[in-house]
Design a protein around this motif. Sequence first.
Motif, mmCIF file in Angstrom:
data_model
loop_
_atom_site.group_PDB
_atom_site.id
_atom_site.type_symbol
_atom_site.label_atom_id
_atom_site.label_comp_id
_atom_site.label_asym_id
_atom_site.label_seq_id
_atom_site.Cartn_x
_atom_site.Cartn_y
_atom_site.Cartn_z
ATOM 1 N N ILE B 67 0.768 -1.264 0.151
ATOM 2 C CA ILE B 67 0.208 -0.252 -0.102
ATOM 3 C C ILE B 67 1.068 1.197 -0.163
ATOM 4 N N GLY B 68 2.091 0.877 0.110
ATOM 5 C CA GLY B 68 3.073 2.268 -0.120
ATOM 6 C C GLY B 68 3.378 2.942 1.479
ATOM 7 N N LEU B 69 2.932 2.331 2.631
ATOM 8 C CA LEU B 69 3.257 2.881 3.728
ATOM 9 C C LEU B 69 4.744 2.672 4.145
ATOM 10 N N ASP B 93 -1.879 8.368 -4.284
ATOM 11 C CA ASP B 93 -3.105 8.645 -3.793
ATOM 12 C C ASP B 93 -4.121 8.185 -4.873
ATOM 13 N N ARG B 96 -4.043 4.644 -4.596
ATOM 14 C CA ARG B 96 -4.710 3.891 -3.125
ATOM 15 C C ARG B 96 -6.342 4.105 -3.087
ATOM 16 N N PHE B 101 -7.889 -1.076 2.639
ATOM 17 C CA PHE B 101 -6.937 -1.632 3.532
ATOM 18 C C PHE B 101 -7.777 -1.777 4.784
ATOM 19 N N PRO B 121 -12.607 8.939 3.798
ATOM 20 C CA PRO B 121 -11.803 8.845 2.633
ATOM 21 C C PRO B 121 -12.438 9.240 1.629
ATOM 22 N N ARG B 123 -14.064 12.455 1.442
ATOM 23 C CA ARG B 123 -13.713 13.824 1.387
ATOM 24 C C ARG B 123 -12.300 14.057 0.929
ATOM 25 N N ARG B 124 -11.330 12.825 1.462
ATOM 26 C CA ARG B 124 -9.849 13.375 1.315
ATOM 27 C C ARG B 124 -9.176 13.061 -0.032
ATOM 28 N N HIS B 125 -9.699 11.734 -0.535
ATOM 29 C CA HIS B 125 -9.356 11.533 -1.996
ATOM 30 C C HIS B 125 -9.663 12.523 -2.843
#
Lengths: 256, 258
Positions: B67-69, B93, B96, B101, B121, B123-125
């Motif tokens: 997931i790129g974390l 982004d 994702r 996840f 998610p 609202r933020r994406h």
Amino acid sequence: MLRTQFWKQFFEEAGDISRFTGRLFSQWFKPRYEITEFLRQCFIIGYKSLPLVMLTAFIMGLVLTMQIRPFLVDYGVESQLPAMVGIAIVREIGPVITALIFAGKIGSSIGAELGSMKVTEQIDAMEVSGTNPFKYLVVTRVLAATFTLPLLVLLGDAVALYGTYLGVNMSGVTSFDLFWTKVFRNLSFGDVLPAFVKSFFFGFAVGIVGCFKGYNSQKGTEGVGRSANSAVVLSSILIFIIDLIAVQVTDVLGLN
Amino acid sequence: MGITKNKEESARTLKQGEQVLMVRNLYKSFGNHKVLIDFSFSLHSGENVVVLGKSGSGKSVLIKCIIGLLKPDSGSIEVLGESIPELSDDELDQIRMKIGFLFQSNALYDSLTVRQNLEFPLRRHSIRLTQAEVDQLVKDALEDVGLAYTINMTPAELSGGMRKRVALARTLILKPSIILYDEPTTGLDPITSKEIIELIKDVQQKYQAASLIISHDMNCVRMVADRVIMLIEGRNYAEGKYDELIKTNDPLIKAFFE
């Protein structure tokens, strides 16, 4: 051996905090701007600290007046009581005590909140949800702490002076107008400005230390408690160090 | 509606059995501790793959690299044709949004209500949605997990199983093409575990997504897995169907199935 270990840890932590602060400044002005979260944090950090700050400021002003009065009476300068307590509150005691109360309430709360978010993977979840958690959690909280503490200090000073007024009137009669005249006649711009400016630095120290400790919290729930505790201890020490530096700077600038 | 369009687009481009995730020669270490050593596997659309391994064997590290974390030391991770370690923040982004996840600890935001957790998610994406569309998506996701009535509750008011379901609803809200589950049944009682497993199967049927499930719960493995990967000592030690692996005489694999 133990001393070497202590200094090694000390410099490692100082380096980590410096890097963390550098990261904060590198993200500070970059979009996306988290205005809503910043305002929410101002409300939480500022407004919700108000009752505690007001209460302690009031008691501080009252008690300080009652403690100083006997000495001034002995020297026959009781009439200087408002001026003396006023200068002490505005220049030193108000900002430092308010900052220490702020460190206890807000530093620990930020440390515990971010620490618990870290150990329960909420910070990772935020990143996965298209949010830069550093910007959303750290930048907003540090900014809110930096800008709300000076306002709390101003309000705290006003309430502390009101406590002083009541203290003065407990063993004598001084009119409201005369009290404030005596306080402000002896206060100059050079007394108010350095105290106001240094409270921005106090707020920044509390915000950055709380966020650093919480954001780097480890070892589960035990680590959360440790983050909250060490955030208060370290930010309190920093407040005194900043105060010491501020006194030297104002001295050099001829504002003392 | 934006999300529906995304779903339709991904449905058009992704065919059943198409490779959606490829991990090749992945290495990841923390200091001197090597966690993943030359780990490779692939995941295809519509399939459930379970990565089975002991606690601390690097299963969660693998999923966080995907997931790129976490950034791998070397090796490649391709998700829907994009190389994860090479993506910029904006590109990451975008990708994702197509990956759900489910965190081991659920990772619900304590200070927000269930509705706000699910809206987060959306609202933020970088998606433009009207309030009515957001409301509908939240309602649909909660109905999928049977918890529509919890919409105004906070995570603290929910039981462990309910929190897991709400976390799953948040995972599903963007209708992802790939779903990553990090130990979905850990810490749950057997009955709730079974309910979550059933839910994972229902989700699989409804969304036809590819699922990568990290687990050491053998019930979960038996009921869900189309394919099992044994993660032992940081390597892809063995791979196959549950029925094949259970018959093996290798002592390291047998230890899991006995």
